[in-house]
Enzyme design. Structure first.
Site: not given
Ligand code: PRP
Length: 186
Positions: A48, A104-105, A108, A136, A157, A164, A170
């Site tokens: 991401g 990071e993007d 959460d 968030k 969302f 994605d 993306r």
């Molecule tokens: C997303 C985002 C972080 C993570 C954050 O990745 O890029 O790495 O979730 O969530 P958290 O704070 O609850 O740990 P994702 O698992 O969706 O993978 P991707 O970037 O490959 O889509």
């Protein structure tokens, strides 16, 4: 917007213009804070973050190295279980001179960055900080405060600009809110 996007995206949450302003601001903060770093490493967490990383690294003027990691968090269907698995690791034996900035993007639950920062410190990084385009805070499960934040967002969302839903959206140049009809059809 095309008709597909009209249907799938409820609204634009962070526009291209705002993303541009945010990346410019963070890059200036990094130039200030890493001016005297001997080895400044931007660490992109795939997938991401790749779009944000690409834009951010072009705006940073101090010398940087780049690298990539990929992690996955296990889920039991709908909820993350909190376990993190490293799928692609840093092939660097010595991080002792590296000031690592994890890019990071989105944050959460906070689990990914909480785990990764600890992992990098245990692997001897000289310093470890974190940068996220989106935060968030309402979704935190573990306490985690990033060092550089593009923007806090509500618990919606979001897709686009790297983010994605089932590997789609993306490549959108903005962050949008996904229409409920896409992920929870009646
Ligand atoms: C997303 C985002 C972080 C993570 C954050 O990745 O890029 O790495 O979730 O969530 P958290 O704070 O609850 O740990 P994702 O698992 O969706 O993978 P991707 O970037 O490959 O889509």
């Amino acid at each position: 917007m095309s008709t597909v996007l009209d249907r799938d995206i409820e609204r634009i949450l962070v526009s291209q213009e705002e993303i541009d302003r945010v990346t410019t601001r963070i890059a200036a903060e990094l130039d200030r804070d890493y001016k005297y770093s001997k080895r400044f490493l931007l660490l992109c967490i795939l997938k991401g973050s790749v779009v944000f990383m690409g834009d951010l690294m072009k705006k940073v003027r101090v010398p940087v190295e780049i690298d990539f990691m990929k992690v996955s968090s296990y889920s039991n269907g709908t909820e993350s279980t909190g376990r993190i698995n490293i799928l692609l690791d840093l092939n660097r034996r010595d991080l002792s001179e590296c000031d690592v900035l994890v890019v990071e993007d989105i944050i959460d639950s906070g689990r990914t960055l909480s785990y990764l920062t600890e992992y990098l410190r245990l692997n001897g990084a000289r310093s470890v900080r974190t940068c996220t385009l989106l935060d968030k805070p309402d979704r935190r499960v573990v306490e985690f405060v990033p060092d550089y934040v593009g923007r806090e967002i509500p618990d919606e969302f979001v897709i686009g600009y790297g983010l994605d839903y089932e590997e789609r959206y993306r490549t959108l140049p903005f962050v949008g809110v996904l229409a409920r009809s896409v992920y929870a059809p009646e």
